[in-house]
Structures are given as C-alpha cells and as structure tokens.
Design an enzyme around this catalytic site. Structure first.
Site, mmCIF file in Angstrom:
data_model
loop_
_atom_site.group_PDB
_atom_site.id
_atom_site.type_symbol
_atom_site.label_atom_id
_atom_site.label_comp_id
_atom_site.label_asym_id
_atom_site.label_seq_id
_atom_site.Cartn_x
_atom_site.Cartn_y
_atom_site.Cartn_z
ATOM 1 N N ASP A 52 -2.518 3.297 -6.199
ATOM 2 C CA ASP A 52 -1.907 2.541 -7.403
ATOM 3 C C ASP A 52 -2.143 1.265 -7.676
ATOM 4 O O ASP A 52 -1.469 0.125 -7.777
ATOM 5 C CB ASP A 52 -0.446 2.818 -6.825
ATOM 6 C CG ASP A 52 0.559 2.428 -7.738
ATOM 7 O OD1 ASP A 52 0.209 2.457 -9.250
ATOM 8 O OD2 ASP A 52 1.849 1.718 -7.433
ATOM 9 N N ASP A 69 0.598 -3.645 -1.636
ATOM 10 C CA ASP A 69 1.268 -2.371 -1.885
ATOM 11 C C ASP A 69 0.585 -1.054 -1.438
ATOM 12 O O ASP A 69 -0.045 -0.313 -2.197
ATOM 13 C CB ASP A 69 1.714 -2.102 -3.209
ATOM 14 C CG ASP A 69 2.814 -1.389 -3.256
ATOM 15 O OD1 ASP A 69 3.438 -0.613 -2.445
ATOM 16 O OD2 ASP A 69 3.057 -0.999 -4.544
#
Length: 181
Positions: A52, A69
């Site tokens: 991502d 993340d």
C-alpha cells in the site's frame, strides 16, 4: 507480537510531513525516488512487499523519506498477488516523484527487481537501471500440454498401482454390448 513506534519529525522537531504535502525540486525528487526504490529492494530482499505504498505512506524526515504503515505487508514468496502489489507500490512512487521529475514515470523498476528476486539474484546492493525488456518469446503451449498429459498419465498409473496393491488385480470388465452404447 511486538509493536514498535517512533515519532518521525522534520528538521525543526515537528511531525514530519507526508510526501503528498511537500513540493520537491526535480533533483530532490530523483534523489528521494532512488532512496525509496532502495528501501523497496531491501524489503523485497527480506521477503516483504509493502502492498500500500504511496505518497500518503511516506513521511519526509530530516534524513529523507521514511516509509510507514506496514501492517498490510505481504510475504513476497507466499502471496500470489505479491508482484502486482510490488508493481503498484513502485508505480505509485514513480507517478508521485514523476510530477517533479517526469522521466521517472517511464521507469520499470518493479519488473527489474522482481525478475532478480525470482531468479534469487536480488541483493540489497543490486544496481538497478529502471529498464526492463519484456520476454517476447512465444509460449510453447504444445510443450506445456505434453507435460500436463504426461503428469496425468503418471498419476493414473500411480492410482492404478495403489488400487492393485490394496485390492488385488482389477478384473477385466465385460465389454458393453453395441446396442447399449
């Protein structure tokens, strides 16, 4: 089961901005892109694909970009979608940094690093060019079908041998009369 957190700050000690929130000069974009590509290579060498990665998941710290993340990171060897995720990550970075250095938009780092990864030749210090030539050879479909047929025949032989070992030789079946066919 460990969560490690660190506050990423800018040079003034404030929270570091996301890449999306900064404007870069072309040379900075090229430098930061090269740094992020190197980080992606290091992750892939460790068997991981971020999955991502975008300008929203990269902070700009005082020493350069910091990828954040990572909970959705996948095992590169075990996930059937790992290459497409890697390609999306790399393309996202090329598109973002390409706003400031347009030549980055045409690079093919994902294909280059994946080919090295699959061949077991991707190393943390691998020198990448961003260029990749697709394999233009036609697939040998007939050869693949021969291999499939051979595997099916081998499987049928193994099953027959196993059945014979468990139940004795198979009795010859009576032929079906033509009027019942």
């Amino acid at each position: 089961g460990v969560l490690l957190m660190e506050l990423v700050t800018d040079a003034d000690g404030d929270a570091a901005p996301r890449l999306n929130d900064v404007h870069l000069e072309a040379e900075e974009a090229r430098e930061f892109h090269a740094f992020v590509i190197r980080q992606i290579v290091l992750m892939l060498c460790a068997g991981l694909v971020h999955g991502d990665l975008s300008e929203f998941n990269v902070l700009l710290g005082p020493d350069g970009p910091v990828i954040i993340d990572l909970p959705q990171a996948v095992d590169a060897a075990a996930n059937n979608h790992a290459f497409s995720m890697l390609q999306r990550d790399v393309d996202n970075m090329a598109h973002y940094f390409g706003r400031f250095a347009p030549e980055l938009k045409t690079t093919r780092y994902a294909q280059e690093m994946w080919a090295l990864f699959e061949a077991g030749k991707l190393l943390p210090d691998s020198l990448l060019t961003g260029e990749f030539a697709d394999d233009e050879h036609d697939a040998d479909v007939d050869g693949v079908m021969r291999e499939i047929d051979a595997a099916r025949l081998d499987d049928a032989r193994r099953r027959a041998a196993r059945a014979e070992a468990e139940h004795g030789p198979a009795k010859a079946e009576e032929p079906t009369p033509p009027w019942l066919q």
